[in-house]
Design an enzyme around this catalytic site. Sequence first.
Site, PDB file in Angstrom:
ATOM      1  N   HIS A 111      71.054   4.724 -49.198  1.00  0.00           N
ATOM      2  CA  HIS A 111      71.525   4.434 -47.844  1.00  0.00           C
ATOM      3  C   HIS A 111      72.753   3.542 -47.940  1.00  0.00           C
ATOM      4  O   HIS A 111      72.897   2.760 -48.887  1.00  0.00           O
ATOM      5  CB  HIS A 111      70.434   3.736 -47.030  1.00  0.00           C
ATOM      6  CG  HIS A 111      69.194   4.554 -46.883  1.00  0.00           C
ATOM      7  ND1 HIS A 111      69.063   5.521 -45.915  1.00  0.00           N
ATOM      8  CD2 HIS A 111      68.041   4.573 -47.590  1.00  0.00           C
ATOM      9  CE1 HIS A 111      67.876   6.088 -46.029  1.00  0.00           C
ATOM     10  NE2 HIS A 111      67.232   5.538 -47.042  1.00  0.00           N
ATOM     11  N   GLY A 138      53.032   3.802 -66.413  1.00  0.00           N
ATOM     12  CA  GLY A 138      52.528   3.660 -65.055  1.00  0.00           C
ATOM     13  C   GLY A 138      53.305   2.654 -64.218  1.00  0.00           C
ATOM     14  O   GLY A 138      53.705   1.601 -64.700  1.00  0.00           O
ATOM     15  N   THR A 161      67.409   1.137 -63.320  1.00  0.00           N
ATOM     16  CA  THR A 161      68.539   1.143 -62.389  1.00  0.00           C
ATOM     17  C   THR A 161      69.795   1.749 -62.989  1.00  0.00           C
ATOM     18  O   THR A 161      70.769   1.960 -62.272  1.00  0.00           O
ATOM     19  CB  THR A 161      68.867  -0.290 -61.939  1.00  0.00           C
ATOM     20  OG1 THR A 161      69.229  -1.057 -63.100  1.00  0.00           O
ATOM     21  CG2 THR A 161      67.677  -0.929 -61.243  1.00  0.00           C
ATOM     22  N   LYS A 162      69.795   1.998 -64.317  1.00  0.00           N
ATOM     23  CA  LYS A 162      70.970   2.571 -64.970  1.00  0.00           C
ATOM     24  C   LYS A 162      70.518   3.543 -66.050  1.00  0.00           C
ATOM     25  O   LYS A 162      69.342   3.587 -66.415  1.00  0.00           O
ATOM     26  CB  LYS A 162      71.859   1.478 -65.562  1.00  0.00           C
ATOM     27  CG  LYS A 162      71.221   0.706 -66.689  1.00  0.00           C
ATOM     28  CD  LYS A 162      72.162  -0.356 -67.223  1.00  0.00           C
ATOM     29  CE  LYS A 162      71.558  -1.032 -68.447  1.00  0.00           C
ATOM     30  NZ  LYS A 162      72.462  -2.011 -69.030  1.00  0.00           N
TER      31      LYS A 162
END
Length: 182
Positions: A111, A138, A161-162
């Site tokens: 977003h 998990g 995140t990368k």
Amino acid sequence: MTEKEKMLAGQMYNAADPELSALRHKARIYRDQVNRELDKVKRNQVMKEWLGKTGEHFHVETPVTLDYGCHIFVGENFYANFNWTVLDTCPVTIGDNAMLGPNVQFYTALHPLDAQERIAGPEYGAPITIGDNVWIGGGAMILAGVTLGDNVVVGAGSVVTKSFGDNVVIAGNPARVIKKLD
């Protein structure tokens, strides 16, 4: 371009578009069928109809929650434990011999950061690509735009995140290399 074409290309799109709303509705029907079905053979048949592509040998524990489902492509010998969740506004491609622990989440949706733009409603996304022989522990989250190479192990509870290359163990929030594999 249609809103669906924009979405799959990672461009800003309108999620309220009738075609996309209909696809999400169809996904909810598949989700309910899959999550109710106790027979593994029948459940796998529904998964094959729902997903964009599967290998011949795969297993998905229920419950499973997929936003569209048809934008997910899994290779041979795929296994997903309980509560696999995927927001597949962009393609999610997973190689052969992948194993996912319980509560693993893939989020291709994004977003706008600007509050006024976000409130106006447009969305966008970025694909996720997972190589061969990957094990994701998990509770791990794989975020939009991430590519993981072959032979990667993701520690339980990690937030990826990368992107990372081949032959590494990654863990943490945000995930980082904690070990290189031979």
